[in-house]
Design a protein around this motif. Structure first.
Motif, mmCIF file in Angstrom:
data_model
loop_
_atom_site.group_PDB
_atom_site.id
_atom_site.type_symbol
_atom_site.label_atom_id
_atom_site.label_comp_id
_atom_site.label_asym_id
_atom_site.label_seq_id
_atom_site.Cartn_x
_atom_site.Cartn_y
_atom_site.Cartn_z
ATOM 1 N N PRO B 508 0.830 -1.212 0.000
ATOM 2 C CA PRO B 508 0.000 0.000 0.000
ATOM 3 C C PRO B 508 0.868 1.267 0.000
ATOM 4 O O PRO B 508 1.942 1.273 0.610
ATOM 5 C CB PRO B 508 -0.786 -0.104 1.305
ATOM 6 N N ILE B 509 0.358 2.271 -0.657
ATOM 7 C CA ILE B 509 1.056 3.569 -0.641
ATOM 8 C C ILE B 509 0.083 4.569 -0.031
ATOM 9 O O ILE B 509 -0.945 4.892 -0.636
ATOM 10 C CB ILE B 509 1.436 4.014 -2.071
ATOM 11 N N VAL B 510 0.391 5.006 1.167
ATOM 12 C CA VAL B 510 -0.527 5.910 1.849
ATOM 13 C C VAL B 510 0.311 6.972 2.553
ATOM 14 O O VAL B 510 1.388 6.689 3.085
ATOM 15 C CB VAL B 510 -1.432 5.128 2.839
ATOM 16 N N SER B 511 -0.183 8.194 2.517
ATOM 17 C CA SER B 511 0.613 9.272 3.127
ATOM 18 C C SER B 511 -0.273 10.280 3.824
ATOM 19 O O SER B 511 -1.495 10.339 3.574
ATOM 20 C CB SER B 511 1.442 9.973 2.059
ATOM 21 N N ALA B 512 0.362 11.067 4.672
ATOM 22 C CA ALA B 512 -0.340 12.151 5.367
ATOM 23 C C ALA B 512 0.639 13.306 5.533
ATOM 24 O O ALA B 512 1.854 13.097 5.540
ATOM 25 C CB ALA B 512 -0.811 11.656 6.726
#
Lengths: 218, 796
Positions: B508-512
């Protein structure tokens, strides 16, 4: 009096040494008079000629041309005087290599704004340069080049002509021809002539001789 | 007096046409290379500005449908009613040209063509059949196909047309559809949340969009550096030509002064003469620069498009500012190149020696001055190399290295020739080396030009090739997965569940967005897998960094963040109230903002609301096509939502080939300029050579042999220069990659060496030198004996 030099001194610094070339020289030259300046090498002849021509300034003394001291004048004023009233013939000719013979002859007169076409044409003809006018200096012999230099000097009709060993670079025959023409034309312009030479026979053809020895008129 | 003096001065050039051509060509070439590169830069930047103005990209946040589809008219109306100041945009292509429809009444201020009040008739624009704005080449694509008024406007982005929203929807056959909604910068204080009104829309911030200008700055900076070096090479030609002309005119100047022209007038006239030449050559240079830029621009445009997605016009518009800067650079360069010649002339006494003081007679004192200046530059370079941390000090380091090397060149070459002379035996060889040393001062400026050209080529080639290697490695690292998939958040679980048994791994590629040490940072949650362990390389790391990240205590930072906060492995940083140990710093080329990576579990703890909808899929290459068709059949996922890694890599390499075309063209141009400098120096020295060669000819060396030796001499001098230029070029590349790049963009590029490329460049440089020396050598073999004999004549 066309030229009056009084108590003229000049010293040069070479490396750490100072060399006093002229030591209180007095010299007079009347209008239309011809004067030979003789002396050994290093006696200060050329230096005196350069000072009189406004090419350099003396350390002391005065040099008057028609009553005006040129030693105190600015660079620009002396340049103006050289352009209009003084003609110099150098031993090395000092022609402008990129100008034709015709342009070289007319050059100083054009600078002075006094180019007289007829007079310039006459000079070319008298000096035997009619066939060389479109050539460049490098295409001429030494004698021819010096004739161009004489033409350039006289084209402006100067009041005073200065000549520094004008035939020093020429063979005897060429020197004779060039001097004959030179003296004839100087006479026609009625200019005063101060001529630096080593040649006694040449000096004897002039009105008066002054001998310079170790920076002093003897 | 002024006219006569000017005519006399000009007569010199008439009689020395070759020198005049050298001078004019030097100024023109220097100006052309500089203004050509600047034109490419300016055109590219103008295209970005136009793109930003047309599309609002990089300036405004916008809303897009999370599934990548279109937004319906009702959602737009609902948002406006809820107080959202948004403006609809529809996009599409007609005949290969991008058509953008916008709503003039709601569009933020500054979005073209609404701000172009001189041309835009709002009524006509809104009438539905009104006006279409674009560059002439883009408008040509629609000619005859629509009835609207076509208005040429250079401020619109290349290959783009703008028109009213409704008219664009009709043109594109997409009635009622909207692609995105621009969000005005200032919004009402109270408005319903996006999730309440349009949960299917995603907000994309301006920063995470394409800030094209920043991303491409590195490319432009490097081009500018190249342009500057090319200018420096041209400048050496000008300096050489002016110096020689002034030296050769000394007797003439002395005579003119003796005949009554004051020095100040003479100097002023010579300045006028040079200004005239600078203007004439400057105009020719700007025109030549335009052709160079026109030839380079299509490749540069393609490179920028491929590297950064920047849309740059492939054609060039002639801008008035080029004329101004081009002529200024020509005048400025000529002025600088002539300062020393004028100073010498101003100090020259009227009764100075009249003989030509050619370069060969340059006193030993000048060599001592050169040595002192070169040593001063070397000391400065060492100090700057240790301390430089900004763009200015980086360029100062670059300048001190190059100037120091150029100044030291004649001294180093003299030592090399002295050593060769001591090793040689035989009268001819002894004379050859001694004569070569004698020629050195006259050729030193041309050799300096060759040194700079060659060093610039080695430096820029090294930099570009290093960039390519690094970037390809970087792609391998970042695009390790075979496929990248974007899905709607609410379907993510279902789709990943389907994929799990079919792929080797789902990453998964998830960012904040967060702040680390006060710096804006994008934090990613990574599922640690052998993919990262095998592919990621670190600029600095502790042992087993990925294991430490997976353990939850470690964090990875990108280089930009590490440098900006001076935080390196072993340091502790705070994030979301927790402390993490920095376990590695990785290269993140082209990214303007800070980035950090924690484990997927830690990320979920810190940002529980963020759900991954982008995934990297590991799968064997031969199964890629099948999986793609399965995804389309099962979930209707189109190819737009799937990125194939192999295609991206292939495309990236293709882009680099384009970059190399640009670099290679500039390499050839600068070497040609250096070759020209050598040719002109040899030709102008040829006249002075005759007196030196005549005695050697007289004692029995044939003219043919003398000609061959002249050619050999040029090759030996070029070879020695190349030996110095290669390490200098590598130092140049190091300064660009490790100092200037860090100062400008916050990341350092590793330096790689490419010996085969250097060998090729060396052969090219030797070829340029040989070509340059060929004509003068041929002239020498054909010199008439009479010319040689003149040397011995009394009346020369």
């Amino acid at each position: 009096m066309l030229l009056r030099a009084r108590d003229v001194s000049k010293t040069y610094s070479i490396a750490d040494q100072t060399l006093q070339v002229l030591r209180g020289v007095d010299l007079d030259l009347a209008a239309s008079e011809t004067l030979a300046l003789t002396g050994e090498s290093g006696s200060g002849k050329s230096t005196l000629l350069h000072l009189v021509g406004g090419l350099d300034v003396p350390d002391a003394g005065s040099i008057e041309i028609e009553g005006t001291d040129i030693a105190g004048r600015s660079d620009a004023e002396r340049a103006h005087l050289r352009r209009t009233d003084i003609g110099v013939v150098f031993q090395q000719f000092n022609l402008i290599p990129s100008l034709t013979v015709a342009d070289n002859i007319a050059f100083q007169a054009r600078l002075a704004g006094s180019a007289d076409k007829e007079w310039i044409a006459y000079l070319g003809q008298t000096l035997g340069l009619e066939d060389q006018l479109s050539k460049y200096p490098e295409q001429l012999s030494g004698g021819q080049q010096q004739r161009v230099a004489i033409g350039r000097t006289l084209a402006v009709r100067p009041k005073l002509v200065l000549a520094d060993e004008p035939t020093g670079n020429l063979d005897e025959a060429s020197a004779q021809t060039v001097m004959d023409l030179f003296l004839k034309l100087v006479g026609e312009t009625r200019a005063g002539l101060l001529l630096v030479t080593h040649s006694k026979s040449l000096a004897s053809r002039l009105d008066r001789n002054v001998h310079l020895s170790v920076g002093v008129v003897s | 007096m002024i006219r006569t003096t000017l005519a006399a001065l000009m007569s010199y050039w008439r009689r020395n046409l070759l020198q005049l051509i050298t001078l004019l060509a030097g100024i023109a070439l220097a100006t052309a290379l500089w203004s050509g590169v600047q034109a490419v830069n300016a055109e590219a930047r103008a295209s970005y500005d136009a793109a930003a103005a047309t599309l609002g990209e990089g300036r405004f946040d916008h809303l897009r449908a999370a599934d990548g589809g279109s937004i319906d008219q009702e959602t737009f109306v609902a948002l406006r009613r809820a107080g959202w100041l948004v403006s609809p945009i529809v996009e599409g292509r007609i005949n290969g040209v991008r058509v953008i429809g916008l709503d003039a009444l709601t569009a933020p201020i500054g979005i073209a063509p609404v701000s172009l009040t001189e041309q835009a008739d709002l009524g006509a624009f809104l009438s539905g059949g009104g006006q279409i704005f674009g560059r002439p080449d883009a408008l040509a694509a629609l000619e005859g196909t629509v009835e609207a008024e076509l208005i040429a406007d250079p401020n619109i982005a290349p290959q783009t047309l703008t028109t009213d929203l409704v008219f664009a929807q009709e043109l594109l056959g997409r009635e009622g559809e909207i692609d995105r909604l621009l969000i005005a910068t200032v919004q009402p204080k109270q408005q319903a949340t996006l999730a309440e009104i349009a949960p299917n829309l995603t907000r994309i911030s301006a920063q995470s969009g394409s800030d094209i200008g920043r991303l491409t700055d590195s490319f432009h900076l490097n081009l500018t550096a190249f342009g500057f070096l090319s200018f420096a090479v041209g400048f050496f030609i000008v300096h050489s030509a002016i110096g020689l002309a002034f030296e050769q005119r000394r007797p003439m100047i002395r005579t003119i002064r003796a005949l009554g022209v004051p020095l100040n007038i003479l100097l002023a006239l010579m300045m006028v003469e040079l200004i005239l030449f600078a203007l004439i050559a400057g105009v020719a240079g700007v025109i030549l620069g335009y052709f160079i830029a026109s030839a380079l621009l299509p490749d540069v445009a393609a490179t920028l498009q491929g590297l950064y997605g920047a849309n740059v016009s492939g054609t060039l518009a002639f801008r008035a500012s080029w004329w101004a800067t081009g002529l200024l650079i020509a005048l400025g360069g000529t002025t600088i190149a002539s300062v020393s010649a004028f100073l010498k002339l101003a100090k020259m006494p009227l009764l100075a020696g009249g003989q030509i003081r050619a370069h060969v007679m340059v006193a030993g004192r000048r060599a001592a001055v050169l040595a002192i200046l070169a040593a001063a530059c070397a000391v400065l370079a060492v100090i700057l190399a240790a301390t430089a941390d900004g763009l200015v000090s980086g360029f100062a380091l670059l300048a001190s290295v190059l100037i120091g090397a150029a100044l030291a060149l004649p001294l180093i070459l003299d030592q090399m020739l002295r050593a060769s002379q001591s090793l040689s035996s035989g009268a001819k060889a002894q004379w050859f080396w001694a004569d070569t040393r004698q020629q050195l001062p006259g050729l030193s400026l041309a050799l300096m030009a060759l040194l700079l050209a060659m060093a610039a080529n080695v430096g820029v080639s090294t930099m570009v090739s290093s960039f390519r290697l690094t970037f390809v490695d970087f792609l391998d690292q970042r695009l390790a997965s075979e496929l990248y998939l974007t899905v709607e958040e609410d379907r993510a679980k279902e789709i990943t569940g389907y994929l799990e048994p079919r792929v080797d791994a789902i990453l998964p590629i998830v960012s904040a967005e967060a702040q680390i040490k006060g710096v804006e940072t994008e934090v990613f949650g990574a599922r640690v897998h052998s993919t990262q362990r095998d592919n990621w390389t670190f600029l600095d790391a502790m042992a087993d960094p990925w294991d430490q990240v997976a353990g939850g205590a470690g964090i990875l930072l990108n280089e930009q963040l590490a440098r900006r906060t001076d935080t390196w492995p072993g340091a502790i940083v705070a994030l979301g109230g927790q402390s993490f140990e920095v376990v590695g710093v990785y290269g993140d080329y082209g990214n303007p903002i800070g980035q950090a990576i924690v484990s997927e579990e830690v990320f979920a703890e810190l940002y529980p609301e963020e759900i991954a909808n982008n995934f990297g899929l590991r799968i064997s290459v031969d199964q890629v096509d099948d999986l793609l068709s399965d995804l389309e059949t099962q979930f209707g996922i189109s190819s737009e939502n799937v990125i194939n890694q192999a295609e991206i890599k292939a495309f990236s390499l293709q882009v680099f080939e384009r970059t190399f075309t640009v670099t290679a063209a500039l390499n050839v141009l600068t070497l040609a300029v250096a070759g020209f400098a050598i040719l002109m120096s040899l030709l102008t020295l040829a006249a002075m050579r005759v007196p030196q060669l005549a005695p050697v000819w007289a004692v029995g060396i044939t003219r043919r042999s003398l000609g061959q030796l002249e050619l050999l001499r040029a090759l030996i001098l070029a070879f020695f220069t190349i030996l110095i230029a290669v390490p200098l070029g590598i130092v140049l590349a190091w300064v660009l990659l490790a100092v200037v790049n860090v100062a400008a963009f916050g990341w350092k590029l590793p330096l790689f060496l490419f010996p085969a490329d250097y060998l090729q460049l060396a052969i090219l440089s030797l070829l340029a030198a040989a070509l340059a020396a060929f004509w003068p050598a041929l002239k020498l073999t054909r010199l008439r004996p009479a010319e040689l004999l003149k040397v011995f004549a009394n009346e020369r």
